[in-house]
Design an enzyme around this catalytic site. Structure first.
Site, PDB file in Angstrom:
ATOM      1  N   GLU A 151     -70.472  -3.768  12.802  1.00 23.77           N
ATOM      2  CA  GLU A 151     -70.896  -4.583  13.940  1.00 23.77           C
ATOM      3  C   GLU A 151     -69.985  -5.767  14.242  1.00 23.77           C
ATOM      4  OE1 GLU A 151     -74.975  -5.676  13.185  1.00 23.77           O
ATOM      5  OE2 GLU A 151     -75.688  -3.627  13.366  1.00 23.77           O
ATOM      6  N   GLU A 156     -77.181   2.995  11.475  1.00 21.31           N
ATOM      7  CA  GLU A 156     -78.360   2.156  11.244  1.00 21.31           C
ATOM      8  C   GLU A 156     -79.353   2.390  12.365  1.00 21.31           C
ATOM      9  OE1 GLU A 156     -77.845  -2.116  10.818  1.00 21.31           O
ATOM     10  OE2 GLU A 156     -76.059  -1.809   9.589  1.00 21.31           O
TER      11      GLU A 156
HETATM   12  O1  IFM Z   1     -79.914  -6.328   8.680  1.00 24.42           O
HETATM   13  C1  IFM Z   1     -79.089  -6.062   9.766  1.00 24.42           C
HETATM   14  C2  IFM Z   1     -77.797  -5.432   9.312  1.00 24.42           C
HETATM   15  O2  IFM Z   1     -77.124  -6.211   8.381  1.00 24.42           O
HETATM   16  C3  IFM Z   1     -76.882  -5.208  10.480  1.00 24.42           C
HETATM   17  N1  IFM Z   1     -77.550  -4.502  11.529  1.00 24.42           N
HETATM   18  C4  IFM Z   1     -78.841  -4.981  11.944  1.00 24.42           C
HETATM   19  C5  IFM Z   1     -79.753  -5.146  10.747  1.00 24.42           C
HETATM   20  C6  IFM Z   1     -81.133  -5.633  11.192  1.00 24.42           C
HETATM   21  O3  IFM Z   1     -81.021  -6.843  11.865  1.00 24.42           O
END
Ligand code: IFM
Length: 450
Positions: free
Chosen positions: A170, A357
Site C-alpha cells: 500500500e 487483503e
Molecule cells: O491493518 C491494515 C493493514 O496493515 C494494511 N491494510 C489495511 C489493514 C486494515 O486497516
C-alpha cells in the site's frame, strides 16, 4: 446468489491465505538485536495512537509463531502473507546484518513449508528503520537504494524457498497517511514530501524487482500490493462524473499508471502543481519493471461529488446513509471488489491478480470463550462470492488472503479495531478461533475436486 458458496467453485490451484504484517503482530520490539523502526518511535509519541497503544508486545508472534503457524494449518490455508521487519534484519537500515533477525524469518519460512503453507513475503509494510528516517527517510532518494540492498540480503537468504515476493504494501498509505495526513509514521504533513516519498518508494520497488528475481528460483513471482478503491460518482451528472475521475487519479491511477509504463497521470500531475516529485531520467523506466502479479487490497469504495474549492481536486467524499458499515465506518460493498478487479484487468492487464487483503473490523464480544462474529463471517462470504464473479469473467485472479489471521495492532487505532479470524486476548496472548475462522476452515475443508 442463492447457491451455497463452495471452495470447489474456485480453481484447484487457488491460493487461500491470511495476511499479517511484522509491526502489527511480532512484538519483541527490542529483542535479539532488532533496531528501532519509525513505528516504534511514532507509537511511543504521546497522542499519536489511540489509547497510547504500541507494538512493543502486540501478539508476541516473534515468540509464539509456531502456535500461529499451527492455527493456519488447522484452518486449512495453503498460503500465508507476512512481512519482514527491515530493522530486525538490518538494525541501522543498511550495513551490518543482524543474524538473529534473519534467522527468525528463515525458521518461519521453513515452518510454513513444513505445514504446507506457501510464504508470500512482503518486504515493506511500513516499519522503516528509524536510522534511515534520521537521514530523511523516503524523502531521501538514497533510501530507495538501501531498500534494494535490503531486498538483496533477504532474498539471498530466503530466495531458495520463497516463491512470491511483494516489494511494498500500500504505497498510498506510506506516502499519504505517513507524509500528507500525518496519521501514520513518520507523521509528516507536507504534500511535496508525500509525493516525493511515493516516487522513491516506487524507485525502490523498481530497483528491487530484478534483485529478487536474480536471487530466487526460476518460477519465483515478484509483485507489489496496492490499496485500491473503486470511485463512484454521487449522481450521474457530468460534474460528479468528472469529480470521480479526478478522485480516481488521486486514489488509484497515480499508483497504477507508473507501474504499467504510463508515467504519472497528466491530469493528476497538473492538479498537484508545484508539489510534483523530482523525477530523474530513467526513473519511470525502472519503476515499470515487468511484474508477475499485482496484489490488490480491497476494503471499501468511495463515493464523491463535485465540490468547487474543496482540496486540490474540487472533490467531496459523500458519506452515504443507510448502508451497511463496519466498526471503522467503512461501507460494506462487495460489488466494488468485482468492479475494481474488472477495471484493473481491463485497463492494465496484470498477468495475475491476488487479493492480498480483504477483511473487516467489528466490535467482537467474547462470550463464554466464543466470538460469534456473524457480521465478519458474512463479510468474507460476500467478498468470496464477489471474487467468484471476477473469476467467472475469465480474469486471472489466483488467490484470496483474509485480513487478518490475528487481531493485532491496527496502527493509529491501536488494539481497538480487531480484524482477526482469530481473537487475541492482549493481556494473556491467548488465541481463540472466532466463528468466522471456523467458517473459513469449514469452507476450505471440503475435498478439492481437481
Ligand atoms: O491493518 C491494515 C493493514 O496493515 C494494511 N491494510 C489495511 C489493514 C486494515 O486497516
Amino acid at each position: 446468489h442463492n447457491m451455497t458458496l463452495s471452495r470447489n467453485h474456485f480453481p484447484a490451484h487457488f491460493r487461500w491465505g491470511s495476511a499479517t504484517s511484522s509491526y502489527q503482530i511480532e512484538g519483541a520490539a527490542d529483542t535479539d538485536g532488532k533496531g528501532k523502526s519509525i513505528w516504534d518511535t511514532f507509537s511511543h509519541t504521546p497522542g499519536k495512537v489511540k489509547g497510547g497503544d504500541t507494538g512493543d508486545v502486540a501478539c508476541d508472534h516473534y515468540h509464539l509463531w509456531e502456535q500461529d503457524l499451527n492455527l493456519m494449518q488447522d484452518l486449512g490455508l495453503n498460503s500465508y502473507r507476512f512481512s519482514i521487519s527491515w530493522p530486525r534484519v538490518l538494525p541501522a537500515g543498511k550495513g551490518t546484518v543482524n543474524a538473529k533477525g534473519l534467522e527468525f524469518y528463515d525458521r518461519l519460512v521453513d515452518g510454513l513449508l513444513q505445514r504446507g503453507l506457501d510464504p508470500f513475503v512482503t518486504l515493506y509494510h511500513w516499519d522503516l528503520p528509524q536510522a534511515l528516517q534520521d537521514t530523511g527517510g523516503w524523502v531521501n532518494r538514497e533510501t530507495a537504494f538501501h531498500f534494494a540492498d535490503y531486498a538483496a540480503v533477504v532474498s539471498e537468504r530466503l530466495g531458495d524457498r520463497v516463491k512470491h515476493w511483494i516489494t511494498h504494501n500500500e504505497p498510498f498509505c506510506t506516502a499519504m497517511l505517513g507524509h500528507l495526513y500525518g496519521a501514520h509514521a513518520p507523521g509528516i504533513r507536507d504534500l511535496k514530501a508525500a509525493l516525493q516519498t511515493l516516487h522513491h518508494v516506487y524507485l525502490s520497488h523498481g530497483l528491487a524487482v530484478p534483485v529478487l528475481r536474480q536471487n530466487s528460483a526460476q518460477d519465483a513471482q515478484v509483485g507489489i500490493t496496492l490499496s485500491l478503491h473503486p470511485v463512484y460518482p454521487f449522481t450521474d451528472q457530468p460534474e460528479d462524473l468528472e469529480a470521480a475521475r479526478r478522485h480516481d487519479g488521486f486514489r488509484n491511477r497515480w499508483y497504477l499508471d507508473p507501474l504499467y509504463g504510463r508515467g504519472y497521470p497528466q491530469d493528476t500531475w497538473e492538479r498537484y502543481g508545484a508539489s510534483v516529485p523530482d523525477v530523474q531520467e530513467g526513473d519511470l523506466q525502472t519503476i515499470s519493471a515487468e511484474l508477475d502479479f499485482l496484489g490488490v487490497n480491497y476494503y471499501f469504495r468511495e463515493v464523491v461529488q463535485h465540490a468547487p474549492g474543496e482540496g486540490l481536486f474540487d472533490v467531496r467524499e459523500v458519506h452515504l446513509d443507510g448502508v451497511e458499515r463496519t466498526y471503522f465506518d467503512w461501507e460494506v460493498f462487495p460489488e466494488g471488489l468485482t468492479a475494481l478487479l474488472t477495471r484493473v484487468h481491463e485497463e492494465y492487464q496484470p498477468k495475475k491478480l491476488f487479493i492480498t487483503e480483504n477483511g473487516a473490523t467489528y466490535q467482537d464480544e467474547m462470550v463464554g470463550g466464543v466470538v460469534q462474529d456473524e457480521d465478519r463471517r458474512r463479510f468474507f462470504e460476500r467478498h468470496l462470492q464477489a471474487s467468484l464473479d471476477v473469476l467467472k469473467k475469465g480474469i486471472p485472479l489466483e488467490g484470496y488472503f483474509a485480513w487478518s489471521l490475528l487481531d493485532n495492532f491496527e496502527w493509529a487505532e491501536g488494539y481497538d479495531k480487531r480484524f482477526g479470524l482469530v481473537h487475541v486476548d492482549f493481556q494473556t496472548l491467548t488465541r481463540t478461533l472466532k466463528r468466522s475462522g471456523e467458517w473459513y476452515r469449514d469452507f476450505l475443508r471440503v475435498p478439492v475436486v481437481p
